[in-house]
Design an enzyme around this catalytic site. Structure first.
Site, PDB file in Angstrom:
ATOM      1  N   LYS A 172       8.556  60.173  47.617  1.00 34.21           N
ATOM      2  CA  LYS A 172       9.887  59.622  47.864  1.00 34.21           C
ATOM      3  C   LYS A 172      10.854  60.030  46.752  1.00 34.21           C
ATOM      4  CE  LYS A 172       8.292  55.445  48.118  1.00 34.21           C
ATOM      5  NZ  LYS A 172       8.093  53.993  48.325  1.00 34.21           N
ATOM      6  N   THR A 205      18.392  47.172  47.408  1.00 34.65           N
ATOM      7  CA  THR A 205      17.265  48.022  47.801  1.00 34.65           C
ATOM      8  C   THR A 205      15.922  47.336  47.571  1.00 34.65           C
ATOM      9  OG1 THR A 205      17.296  49.044  45.605  1.00 34.65           O
ATOM     10  CG2 THR A 205      18.530  50.165  47.365  1.00 34.65           C
ATOM     11  N   GLY A 207      12.603  45.855  48.227  1.00 34.76           N
ATOM     12  CA  GLY A 207      11.673  45.908  49.347  1.00 34.76           C
ATOM     13  C   GLY A 207      11.719  47.171  50.175  1.00 34.76           C
ATOM     14  N   THR A 208      12.470  48.181  49.729  1.00 36.98           N
ATOM     15  CA  THR A 208      12.553  49.404  50.534  1.00 36.98           C
ATOM     16  C   THR A 208      11.198  50.097  50.652  1.00 36.98           C
ATOM     17  OG1 THR A 208      13.318  50.566  48.553  1.00 36.98           O
ATOM     18  CG2 THR A 208      14.994  49.885  50.137  1.00 36.98           C
ATOM     19  N   GLY A 209      10.447  50.142  49.555  1.00 30.85           N
ATOM     20  CA  GLY A 209       9.138  50.777  49.595  1.00 30.85           C
ATOM     21  C   GLY A 209       8.170  50.046  50.503  1.00 30.85           C
ATOM     22  N   CYS A 210       8.183  48.725  50.420  1.00 29.59           N
ATOM     23  CA  CYS A 210       7.336  47.911  51.293  1.00 29.59           C
ATOM     24  C   CYS A 210       7.707  48.133  52.754  1.00 29.59           C
ATOM     25  CB  CYS A 210       7.497  46.428  50.955  1.00 29.59           C
ATOM     26  SG  CYS A 210       7.152  45.989  49.247  1.00 29.59           S
TER      27      CYS A 210
END
Length: 271
Positions: A172, A205, A207-210
């Site tokens: 990412k 942003t 929690g974007t990865g989750c």
């Protein structure tokens, strides 16, 4: 009904972790089950406390879910300790379940969410049985032990990660600079492609990865190919970022239901 699973920590602020995963699963029309690895006291301003579950209780939760539900895909998020990682890997090694690993290491506010000795356990125990790994740049640096600043660095880091046994790695690019956020997806056979989207100037942003890894999991659970699952997950999380809820006084959560309102999003696929 397609059933998926999240193995992660609880976020009392509702923007990341188990809560973000289950919201994402619901929005993408799969049934979500969960194994909680830790309780956290947190909000958009930061993490105030972490209370991990014992590895024995994590194992009990996991086996209880798998004994009753036909889980087609699962994701891991905050795993906290080496003991928990080893326990999860031991119980999944003989299961025919696609595994998405989001190597959650550091909270938005800078708090460590993974103990140092757990990184090695992840590399040795979990990644060899994983379908896909979704690290951001700092996480990839931690896993590989190298500094990542250029496109060549990204390719070298991905090669190192693939050597650990994972089938696919999504590097990412949100932490890099530039007008576009570029994620590069590498496969074991040497092929790769890129996903380019508009970089959004926002602090919301959390929690974007989750959310991204949960969306990949939901898509895999519905029978999409790995490539399709990643592409559709990128669109989902991009919509969630572009249409913020603007709540909380810190790093606010993404909008998990943005796609309901027909929000258009541009994601360029570069082969």
């Amino acid at each position: 009904m397609n059933i998926v699973l999240t193995i992660a920590g609880s976020d009392s602020g509702g923007g990341a972790g188990i809560q973000a995963d289950l919201k994402t699963f619901q929005e993408l029309n799969v049934f979500g089950t969960s194994v909680i690895t830790a309780l956290t006291a947190q909000n958009t301003l930061g993490v105030e406390g972490i209370y991990p579950a014992t590895s024995e209780f994590v194992e009990q939760q996991l086996n209880t879910v798998l004994q009753d539900f036909e889980v087609k895909a699962l994701k891991t998020g905050m795993l906290f300790s080496a003991d928990i990682i080893k326990t999860i890997a031991k119980n999944l090694i003989d299961k025919n379940i696609q595994i998405v690993v989001d190597p959650v290491m550091i909270a938005k506010g800078g708090q460590a969410l993974l103990q140092d000795e757990a990184v090695q356990a992840m590399k040795n125990e979990l990644l060899p049985i994983a379908t896909v790994l979704t690290p951001n740049i700092p996480e990839a640096e931690k896993i590989t032990g190298m500094k990542i600043e250029t496109a060549d660095d990204i390719q070298q880091a991905a090669a190192k990660i693939l050597q650990l046994g994972v089938n696919c790695v999504v590097m990412k690019g949100g932490h890099l600079e530039g007008p576009s956020a570029v994620d590069t997806v590498f496969f074991q056979d040497g092929s790769f492609f890129q996903l380019k989207s508009k970089r959004i100037d926002t602090k919301h942003t959390h929690g974007t990865g989750c959310t991204f890894s949960a969306a990949i999991t939901a898509n895999l659970g519905k029978g999409l190919s790995l490539k399709e699952s990643v592409i559709e997950a990128k669109k989902f999380v991009q919509m969630a970022i572009e249409n913020p809820l603007n709540i909380g006084r810190g790093h606010g959560p993404t909008n998990h239901f943005a796609h309901r309102f027909g929000a258009n999003v541009e994601v360029e696929i570069v082969e």
